[in-house]
Design an enzyme around this catalytic site. Sequence first.
Site, short mmCIF file in Angstrom:
data_model
loop_
_atom_site.label_atom_id
_atom_site.label_comp_id
_atom_site.label_asym_id
_atom_site.label_seq_id
_atom_site.Cartn_x
_atom_site.Cartn_y
_atom_site.Cartn_z
N SER A 148 0.85 -1.20 0.00
CA SER A 148 0.00 0.00 0.00
C SER A 148 0.88 1.25 0.00
O SER A 148 2.04 1.19 0.43
CB SER A 148 -0.86 -0.01 1.27
OG SER A 148 -1.46 1.25 1.49
N TYR A 167 -1.64 -0.99 10.65
CA TYR A 167 -1.96 -1.34 9.25
C TYR A 167 -0.81 -0.93 8.33
O TYR A 167 -0.31 -1.73 7.52
CB TYR A 167 -3.25 -0.67 8.79
CG TYR A 167 -3.49 -0.89 7.31
CD1 TYR A 167 -3.81 -2.16 6.83
CD2 TYR A 167 -3.31 0.15 6.38
CE1 TYR A 167 -3.97 -2.38 5.46
CE2 TYR A 167 -3.48 -0.07 5.02
CZ TYR A 167 -3.81 -1.34 4.58
OH TYR A 167 -3.95 -1.57 3.22
P1 NDP Z 1 -11.66 -6.03 0.40
O1 NDP Z 1 -12.09 -5.85 1.82
O2 NDP Z 1 -12.63 -5.74 -0.67
O3 NDP Z 1 -11.09 -7.51 0.19
C1 NDP Z 1 -10.28 -8.12 1.17
C2 NDP Z 1 -10.17 -9.60 0.88
O4 NDP Z 1 -9.32 -10.18 1.88
C3 NDP Z 1 -11.50 -10.33 0.93
O5 NDP Z 1 -11.60 -11.23 -0.13
C4 NDP Z 1 -11.43 -11.09 2.26
O6 NDP Z 1 -12.11 -12.32 2.16
C5 NDP Z 1 -9.93 -11.34 2.40
N1 NDP Z 1 -9.59 -11.57 3.80
C6 NDP Z 1 -9.56 -10.65 4.79
N2 NDP Z 1 -9.28 -11.26 5.96
C7 NDP Z 1 -9.12 -12.58 5.69
C8 NDP Z 1 -8.84 -13.73 6.47
N3 NDP Z 1 -8.65 -13.65 7.81
N4 NDP Z 1 -8.76 -14.93 5.87
C9 NDP Z 1 -8.96 -15.02 4.54
N5 NDP Z 1 -9.23 -13.99 3.74
C10 NDP Z 1 -9.32 -12.77 4.31
O7 NDP Z 1 -10.37 -5.10 0.26
P2 NDP Z 1 -9.38 -4.78 -0.97
O8 NDP Z 1 -9.71 -5.56 -2.17
O9 NDP Z 1 -9.32 -3.31 -1.07
O10 NDP Z 1 -8.00 -5.23 -0.33
C11 NDP Z 1 -7.17 -6.22 -0.88
C12 NDP Z 1 -5.75 -5.93 -0.42
O11 NDP Z 1 -5.33 -4.67 -0.95
C13 NDP Z 1 -5.60 -5.82 1.09
O12 NDP Z 1 -4.40 -6.47 1.46
C14 NDP Z 1 -5.49 -4.32 1.34
O13 NDP Z 1 -4.73 -4.02 2.48
C15 NDP Z 1 -4.79 -3.88 0.08
N6 NDP Z 1 -4.97 -2.48 -0.28
C16 NDP Z 1 -6.22 -1.91 -0.40
C17 NDP Z 1 -6.34 -0.57 -0.75
C18 NDP Z 1 -7.66 0.12 -0.87
O14 NDP Z 1 -7.69 1.37 -0.82
N7 NDP Z 1 -8.75 -0.59 -1.03
C19 NDP Z 1 -5.16 0.25 -1.04
C20 NDP Z 1 -3.90 -0.45 -0.86
C21 NDP Z 1 -3.82 -1.75 -0.52
P3 NDP Z 1 -13.16 -12.89 3.27
O15 NDP Z 1 -13.70 -11.72 4.03
O16 NDP Z 1 -14.17 -13.65 2.47
O17 NDP Z 1 -12.33 -13.79 4.11
C1 8X3 Z 2 -5.08 1.39 1.80
C2 8X3 Z 2 -4.79 2.77 1.33
O1 8X3 Z 2 -4.42 5.17 2.03
O2 8X3 Z 2 -6.20 3.92 3.16
O3 8X3 Z 2 -3.92 0.67 1.95
O4 8X3 Z 2 -3.89 3.44 3.68
S1 8X3 Z 2 -4.81 3.85 2.62
#
Ligand code: NDP
Ligand code: 8X3
Length: 249
Positions: free
Chosen positions: A135, A148
């Site tokens: 991120s 985080y």
């Molecule tokens: P979502 O919340 O839409 O998706 C997160 C996914 O992670 C879900 O499929 C969830 O599946 C899975 N997950 C979470 N906890 C668990 C667990 N304990 N076991 C198994 N699976 C798990 O978020 P994003 O698509 O945005 O996030 C994906 C990645 O990108 C993350 O690592 C996030 O930190 C990163 N990210 C996101 C950003 C944003 O602004 N959205 C920016 C930068 C990075 P389920 O709940 O079914 O288990």
């Molecule tokens: C998620 C992006 O800017 O909320 O990783 O930390 S931010």
Amino acid sequence: MSGTILITGATSGFGLATARLFARDGWKVIGTGRRADRLAALAAELGQNFHSMVFDITDEAAMASQFAALPAEFRDVDILVNNAGLALGTAPAPQVPLKDWHTMVNTNITGLLNITHHLLPGLIERRGVVINLSSVAAHWPYAGGNVYAATKAFLRQFSLGLRSDLHGKGVRVTSIEPGMCETEFTVVRTGGNQDASDTLYKGVNPIMPDDIANTIHWVATQPKHININSIEIMPVNQSFAGFQVHRDS
Ligand code: NDP
Ligand code: 8X3
């Protein structure tokens, strides 16, 4: 180019969009997550080239038993997308329940390490690809980012370290570092507050899941002699602010 890709966290957001994109492109896709109903719906949508693994990524034994049951035609994973992850809250560090810190570390770091360690021998054998979802929070600190952001900094550094340790083995490793992207991320972060999520992204024209899926696809399909070390990607409407300064009097 095609093969087998394993995407953690394929039930929503980046992971779901990436599963759909690679399936459309003819890859065999393994999607993981805890929400079995969503994975079943994705299996119905994507057909026989999709296999789901339902487990909590923090549960090493559950992960191992899912891999033991993996059908033969899905065993040779070429690309691992370490995407599953979450943020909990934006409170200042002293106000965060310790269990939330543990959940973020166990999910974003420990779970990711377990699955990466499990798949590394095969990825080395097949000169595969590891793509880690870090991120912008890994290198741009913000108030309330505390653990985080630290987990995402771990991912960035782990990606670089893996590159060093796998030197000469033909394995490619990339850290993808997105900024604001509208997924379920903020709903999860705020404990289920859809309004807070809608407000955060309103008017931002944020990154969307397909943008990240396209980035992952581009990284994964570069010529085999090219390693993309890291990619930082933001919406145009997100940029940087200065330091904060406190005065004692
Ligand atoms: P979502 O919340 O839409 O998706 C997160 C996914 O992670 C879900 O499929 C969830 O599946 C899975 N997950 C979470 N906890 C668990 C667990 N304990 N076991 C198994 N699976 C798990 O978020 P994003 O698509 O945005 O996030 C994906 C990645 O990108 C993350 O690592 C996030 O930190 C990163 N990210 C996101 C950003 C944003 O602004 N959205 C920016 C930068 C990075 P389920 O709940 O079914 O288990
Ligand atoms: C998620 C992006 O800017 O909320 O990783 O930390 S931010």
